[in-house]
Scaffold this motif. Structure first.
Motif: not given
Lengths: 114, 115
Positions: A20-26, A62-66, A73-77
């Motif tokens: 998991t690689v994390k990402c948050t946004y404003s 094979g990557f996905e993100a939610e 958030s928009f974490h890469l998994k």
């Protein structure tokens, strides 16, 4: 101000384990969100994007993100990491409105250990 | 072409020298962007063109930076009187607004080193 944050400079994971690689946004509107990967001395390669619709987005290799609006958030998994996934990952956002450029996070170095 | 092409791939400039970086976008792509990526950082927006019109240059760090796209295809980023802080990778990206897929294709970049 619109911004994208990647809270981890470095993520290490064993080969075969989920990553998991994390990402948050404003944002003040509806965001368009992207993940890019960068290998040494290379440009940015597109992995996936969220524009609208299903919150779970599937992309290349094979990557996905939610997309999670409540947590911004928009974490890469990826279910099973490969050594070849080791690279620098960037989350980016573009916001609905007149601005068309992408705003990038600071990047997360992913290292997959054999 | 099939992708975004940037040249030169590497450029070493002496402080005070002028440089010109070229970007050849995907044929037919309306939008073109320039970004600056310092070592260990994410790309930072410099400027945006829609066809030949420069619609946003808010990211250009100083008046030493100038970009043009006179015929709506190839673009040139010019840096006058280069300084050491200009050392970075300069990335170009293009996008086809008409298709509505919001995809951005990046070139491999030009690595500028000012000595």
């Amino acid at each position: 101000a619109q911004s994208v944050a990647q809270p981890e400079d470095q993520v290490n994971v064993a080969e075969g384990n989920p990553l998991t690689v994390k990402c948050t946004y404003s944002v003040s509107g509806n965001p368009y969100l992207f993940w890019y990967v960068q290998y040494p001395n290379r440009g940015l390669q597109f992995l996936l994007k969220y524009i609208t619709g299903d919150n779970l987005v599937k992309g290349s290799y094979g990557f996905e993100a939610e997309f999670n609006k409540s947590q911004t958030s928009f974490h890469l998994k990826k279910p099973s990491a490969l050594v070849s996934d080791s690279a620098l990952y960037f989350c980016a956002g573009r916001y609905s409105g007149s601005a068309r450029q992408l705003t990038f996070g600071s990047g997360t170095q992913l290292t997959v250990l054999p | 072409g099939a992708g975004v092409s940037q040249s030169p791939r590497y450029k070493v400039a002496k402080r005070g020298q002028d440089v010109a970086l070229r970007c050849d976008p995907i044929s037919g792509h309306v939008s073109l962007f320039w970004y600056q990526q310092a070592l260990g950082q994410g790309p930072e927006f410099l400027t945006y063109f829609q066809n030949e019109a420069q619609l946003d240059k808010s990211g250009l760090p100083s008046d030493r930076f100038f970009a043009e796209r006179p015929e709506g295809s190839v673009s040139t980023l010019k840096i006058q009187r280069t300084q050491q802080e200009d050392s970075a990778v300069y990335l170009c990206a293009s996008s086809n607004r008409g298709q509505g897929d919001y995809g951005y294709t990046f070139g491999s970049g030009t690595r500028l080193t000012v000595v």
